[in-house]
Design a protein around this motif. Structure first.
Motif, PDB file in Angstrom:
ATOM      1  N   CYS A 102      65.321  28.726  21.032  1.00 49.57           N
ATOM      2  CA  CYS A 102      64.934  29.814  21.933  1.00 49.57           C
ATOM      3  C   CYS A 102      65.708  31.065  21.512  1.00 49.57           C
ATOM      4  O   CYS A 102      66.933  31.040  21.433  1.00 49.57           O
ATOM      5  CB  CYS A 102      65.251  29.456  23.384  1.00 49.57           C
ATOM      6  N   GLN A 103      64.984  32.157  21.266  1.00 47.69           N
ATOM      7  CA  GLN A 103      65.627  33.369  20.756  1.00 47.69           C
ATOM      8  C   GLN A 103      66.342  34.151  21.852  1.00 47.69           C
ATOM      9  O   GLN A 103      66.968  35.154  21.593  1.00 47.69           O
ATOM     10  CB  GLN A 103      64.597  34.233  20.023  1.00 47.69           C
ATOM     11  N   MET A 104      66.236  33.644  23.060  1.00 45.23           N
ATOM     12  CA  MET A 104      66.927  34.312  24.154  1.00 45.23           C
ATOM     13  C   MET A 104      68.184  33.539  24.566  1.00 45.23           C
ATOM     14  O   MET A 104      69.261  34.094  24.620  1.00 45.23           O
ATOM     15  CB  MET A 104      65.979  34.466  25.329  1.00 45.23           C
ATOM     16  N   CYS A 105      68.068  32.241  24.830  1.00 46.71           N
ATOM     17  CA  CYS A 105      69.238  31.493  25.321  1.00 46.71           C
ATOM     18  C   CYS A 105      69.874  30.629  24.242  1.00 46.71           C
ATOM     19  O   CYS A 105      70.992  30.147  24.417  1.00 46.71           O
ATOM     20  CB  CYS A 105      68.866  30.632  26.530  1.00 46.71           C
ATOM     21  N   CYS A 139      62.065  30.019  25.405  1.00 51.31           N
ATOM     22  CA  CYS A 139      61.736  28.807  26.159  1.00 51.31           C
ATOM     23  C   CYS A 139      61.064  29.178  27.480  1.00 51.31           C
ATOM     24  O   CYS A 139      61.136  30.327  27.929  1.00 51.31           O
ATOM     25  CB  CYS A 139      62.979  27.949  26.380  1.00 51.31           C
ATOM     26  N   VAL A 140      60.416  28.217  28.082  1.00 52.32           N
ATOM     27  CA  VAL A 140      59.668  28.434  29.312  1.00 52.32           C
ATOM     28  C   VAL A 140      60.579  29.020  30.398  1.00 52.32           C
ATOM     29  O   VAL A 140      60.213  29.967  31.096  1.00 52.32           O
ATOM     30  CB  VAL A 140      59.034  27.105  29.790  1.00 52.32           C
ATOM     31  N   GLN A 141      61.774  28.483  30.478  1.00 52.04           N
ATOM     32  CA  GLN A 141      62.724  28.927  31.507  1.00 52.04           C
ATOM     33  C   GLN A 141      63.109  30.398  31.318  1.00 52.04           C
ATOM     34  O   GLN A 141      63.107  31.179  32.266  1.00 52.04           O
ATOM     35  CB  GLN A 141      63.963  28.043  31.429  1.00 52.04           C
ATOM     36  N   CYS A 142      63.432  30.764  30.076  1.00 50.19           N
ATOM     37  CA  CYS A 142      63.790  32.162  29.799  1.00 50.19           C
ATOM     38  C   CYS A 142      62.603  33.078  30.072  1.00 50.19           C
ATOM     39  O   CYS A 142      62.761  34.182  30.584  1.00 50.19           O
ATOM     40  CB  CYS A 142      64.233  32.332  28.352  1.00 50.19           C
ATOM     41  N   ASN A 143      61.414  32.605  29.714  1.00 56.07           N
ATOM     42  CA  ASN A 143      60.217  33.417  29.924  1.00 56.07           C
ATOM     43  C   ASN A 143      60.015  33.703  31.413  1.00 56.07           C
ATOM     44  O   ASN A 143      59.699  34.831  31.795  1.00 56.07           O
ATOM     45  CB  ASN A 143      59.006  32.702  29.330  1.00 56.07           C
ATOM     46  N   HIS A 144      60.267  32.710  32.247  1.00 50.02           N
ATOM     47  CA  HIS A 144      60.126  32.922  33.693  1.00 50.02           C
ATOM     48  C   HIS A 144      61.160  33.911  34.203  1.00 50.02           C
ATOM     49  O   HIS A 144      60.839  34.820  34.963  1.00 50.02           O
ATOM     50  CB  HIS A 144      60.253  31.588  34.443  1.00 50.02           C
ATOM     51  N   GLY A 145      62.396  33.729  33.766  1.00 50.36           N
ATOM     52  CA  GLY A 145      63.471  34.628  34.181  1.00 50.36           C
ATOM     53  C   GLY A 145      63.164  36.057  33.769  1.00 50.36           C
ATOM     54  O   GLY A 145      63.379  37.005  34.523  1.00 50.36           O
ATOM     55  N   LYS A 146      62.629  36.187  32.569  1.00 48.04           N
ATOM     56  CA  LYS A 146      62.319  37.504  32.026  1.00 48.04           C
ATOM     57  C   LYS A 146      61.196  38.164  32.840  1.00 48.04           C
ATOM     58  O   LYS A 146      61.267  39.347  33.160  1.00 48.04           O
ATOM     59  CB  LYS A 146      61.872  37.310  30.567  1.00 48.04           C
ATOM     60  N   GLY A 220      80.341  43.310  30.583  1.00 45.64           N
ATOM     61  CA  GLY A 220      80.814  42.029  31.092  1.00 45.64           C
ATOM     62  C   GLY A 220      80.285  40.896  30.240  1.00 45.64           C
ATOM     63  O   GLY A 220      79.341  41.069  29.474  1.00 45.64           O
ATOM     64  N   ARG A 221      80.923  39.760  30.342  1.00 44.39           N
ATOM     65  CA  ARG A 221      80.395  38.570  29.667  1.00 44.39           C
ATOM     66  C   ARG A 221      80.184  37.499  30.729  1.00 44.39           C
ATOM     67  O   ARG A 221      80.893  37.469  31.723  1.00 44.39           O
ATOM     68  CB  ARG A 221      81.379  38.064  28.624  1.00 44.39           C
ATOM     69  N   TYR A 222      79.225  36.669  30.509  1.00 43.76           N
ATOM     70  CA  TYR A 222      79.031  35.571  31.445  1.00 43.76           C
ATOM     71  C   TYR A 222      78.521  34.359  30.684  1.00 43.76           C
ATOM     72  O   TYR A 222      78.047  34.468  29.554  1.00 43.76           O
ATOM     73  CB  TYR A 222      78.072  35.965  32.571  1.00 43.76           C
ATOM     74  N   LYS A 223      78.655  33.225  31.334  1.00 38.92           N
ATOM     75  CA  LYS A 223      78.243  31.970  30.729  1.00 38.92           C
ATOM     76  C   LYS A 223      76.934  31.548  31.379  1.00 38.92           C
ATOM     77  O   LYS A 223      76.833  31.506  32.608  1.00 38.92           O
ATOM     78  CB  LYS A 223      79.332  30.930  31.006  1.00 38.92           C
ATOM     79  N   THR A 224      75.937  31.260  30.585  1.00 41.95           N
ATOM     80  CA  THR A 224      74.673  30.795  31.152  1.00 41.95           C
ATOM     81  C   THR A 224      74.869  29.351  31.619  1.00 41.95           C
ATOM     82  O   THR A 224      75.817  28.695  31.181  1.00 41.95           O
ATOM     83  CB  THR A 224      73.540  30.831  30.099  1.00 41.95           C
ATOM     84  N   PRO A 225      73.980  28.849  32.476  1.00 41.75           N
ATOM     85  CA  PRO A 225      74.119  27.450  32.925  1.00 41.75           C
ATOM     86  C   PRO A 225      74.138  26.486  31.741  1.00 41.75           C
ATOM     87  O   PRO A 225      74.677  25.390  31.827  1.00 41.75           O
ATOM     88  CB  PRO A 225      72.866  27.223  33.789  1.00 41.75           C
ATOM     89  N   GLU A 226      73.567  26.939  30.612  1.00 43.04           N
ATOM     90  CA  GLU A 226      73.541  26.070  29.433  1.00 43.04           C
ATOM     91  C   GLU A 226      74.819  26.191  28.617  1.00 43.04           C
ATOM     92  O   GLU A 226      74.965  25.553  27.571  1.00 43.04           O
ATOM     93  CB  GLU A 226      72.343  26.423  28.546  1.00 43.04           C
ATOM     94  N   GLY A 227      75.723  27.067  29.046  1.00 41.68           N
ATOM     95  CA  GLY A 227      77.003  27.175  28.351  1.00 41.68           C
ATOM     96  C   GLY A 227      77.053  28.243  27.264  1.00 41.68           C
ATOM     97  O   GLY A 227      77.988  28.277  26.476  1.00 41.68           O
ATOM     98  N   PHE A 228      76.038  29.099  27.203  1.00 41.89           N
ATOM     99  CA  PHE A 228      76.062  30.166  26.199  1.00 41.89           C
ATOM    100  C   PHE A 228      76.725  31.412  26.773  1.00 41.89           C
ATOM    101  O   PHE A 228      76.533  31.730  27.944  1.00 41.89           O
ATOM    102  CB  PHE A 228      74.648  30.512  25.736  1.00 41.89           C
ATOM    103  N   ILE A 229      77.491  32.086  25.919  1.00 45.43           N
ATOM    104  CA  ILE A 229      78.147  33.317  26.356  1.00 45.43           C
ATOM    105  C   ILE A 229      77.220  34.495  26.045  1.00 45.43           C
ATOM    106  O   ILE A 229      76.766  34.646  24.917  1.00 45.43           O
ATOM    107  CB  ILE A 229      79.503  33.520  25.622  1.00 45.43           C
ATOM    108  N   ARG A 230      76.951  35.281  27.063  1.00 44.23           N
ATOM    109  CA  ARG A 230      76.080  36.451  26.864  1.00 44.23           C
ATOM    110  C   ARG A 230      76.777  37.690  27.399  1.00 44.23           C
ATOM    111  O   ARG A 230      77.608  37.616  28.297  1.00 44.23           O
ATOM    112  CB  ARG A 230      74.774  36.246  27.631  1.00 44.23           C
TER     113      ARG A 230
END
Ligand code: ZN
Length: 258
Positions: A102-105, A139-146, A220-230
């Protein structure tokens, strides 16, 4: 003077708006158009009419002499229609480039069991085109969030925003639409790149904070529920960008580096 085609203009009011703008080369704002064209309708109707006439005529929303106005720039040549349909080949190409990630998460089909969808980075309703540069696999989840995030913007306002030439102005105005809220870096990247894929959007953000410009933007930085730092950004204090902000930024860079 271009003769306005009533079919292309969509309505008598559309003709009226275009003829009015032709007589005002310095442009007019929405209130001025509505005051002059009796049947231009309420704000929403006017926006719809402008959207229609723009299929065939160049009517950008620009800053002229410090004012945000609609300007008539003539008839479009060879109007290309972008149906928005992604061809099978194009879809395969984009998915292939994503290599199952997924190119987003950053989650993967193999490791996380996600499903990938090919999506317009800058939505079509904002003027995003169905070209490889504006497509990605998420991914489907990122697409919904977007979609939820994008739904919080006024599409007309966004369509105007993506036409702004200055990348600094685009980023700043985009952040201002969500002033005081965190905005994920992906969205800022898209807005920065919408006119020029080469933009170093992170540097542009830093430049907005130069003392010569004076925008207050928090990182700011935050951790996605999947553990990625964004990373994400928040506009704390807005300032009107000086018309010559790009020269001021360059001058500041030169001074700092000398
Ligand atoms: Zn994702």
């Amino acid at each position: 003077m271009t003769t306005i085609d009533p079919v292309k203009a969509g309505s008598a009011a559309g003709v009226g708006i275009l003829e009015l703008l032709q007589k005002h080369p310095d442009g007019l704002n929405a209130a001025e158009i509505r005051a002059a064209v009796g049947d231009a309708g309420d704000q929403e109707q006017l926006m719809r009419r402008l959207r229609h006439v723009r299929k065939y005529y160049h009517v950008p929303y620009e800053k002229v002499d410090g004012r945000w106005v609609y300007v008539f720039r003539g008839e479009k040549q060879n109007v290309k229609t972008d149906s928005g349909a992604i061809s099978g080949k194009q879809r395969a190409r984009i998915l292939n480039l994503a290599k199952g990630r997924c190119q987003m998460c950053g989650r993967t089909v193999e490791g996380d069991g996600i499903k990938l969808q090919v999506d317009h980075r800058v939505p079509q309703t904002w003027g995003g085109l169905t070209v490889d540069e504006n497509l990605w696999a998420i991914c489907v989840q990122c697409n919904h969030g977007k979609r939820d995030f994008f739904a919080s913007f006024d599409p007309d306002e966004m369509a105007e925003l993506v036409k702004i030439e200055s990348v600094h102005e685009r980023i700043a105005r985009f952040l201002r639409m969500h002033e005081g809220e965190w905005v994920d870096s992906h969205y800022i990247e898209d807005i920065a790149n919408v006119r020029d894929r080469q933009e170093d959007w992170q540097k542009r953000l830093r430049e907005l904070r130069y003392p010569v410009v004076g925008m207050d933007i928090e990182t700011g930085r935050y951790k996605t529920p999947e553990g990625f730092i964004r990373s994400r950004y928040k506009l704390v204090k807005w300032v009107d960008l000086p018309p010559d902000h790009q020269q001021l930024i360059r001058a500041w860079d030169n001074k700092e580096n000398s």
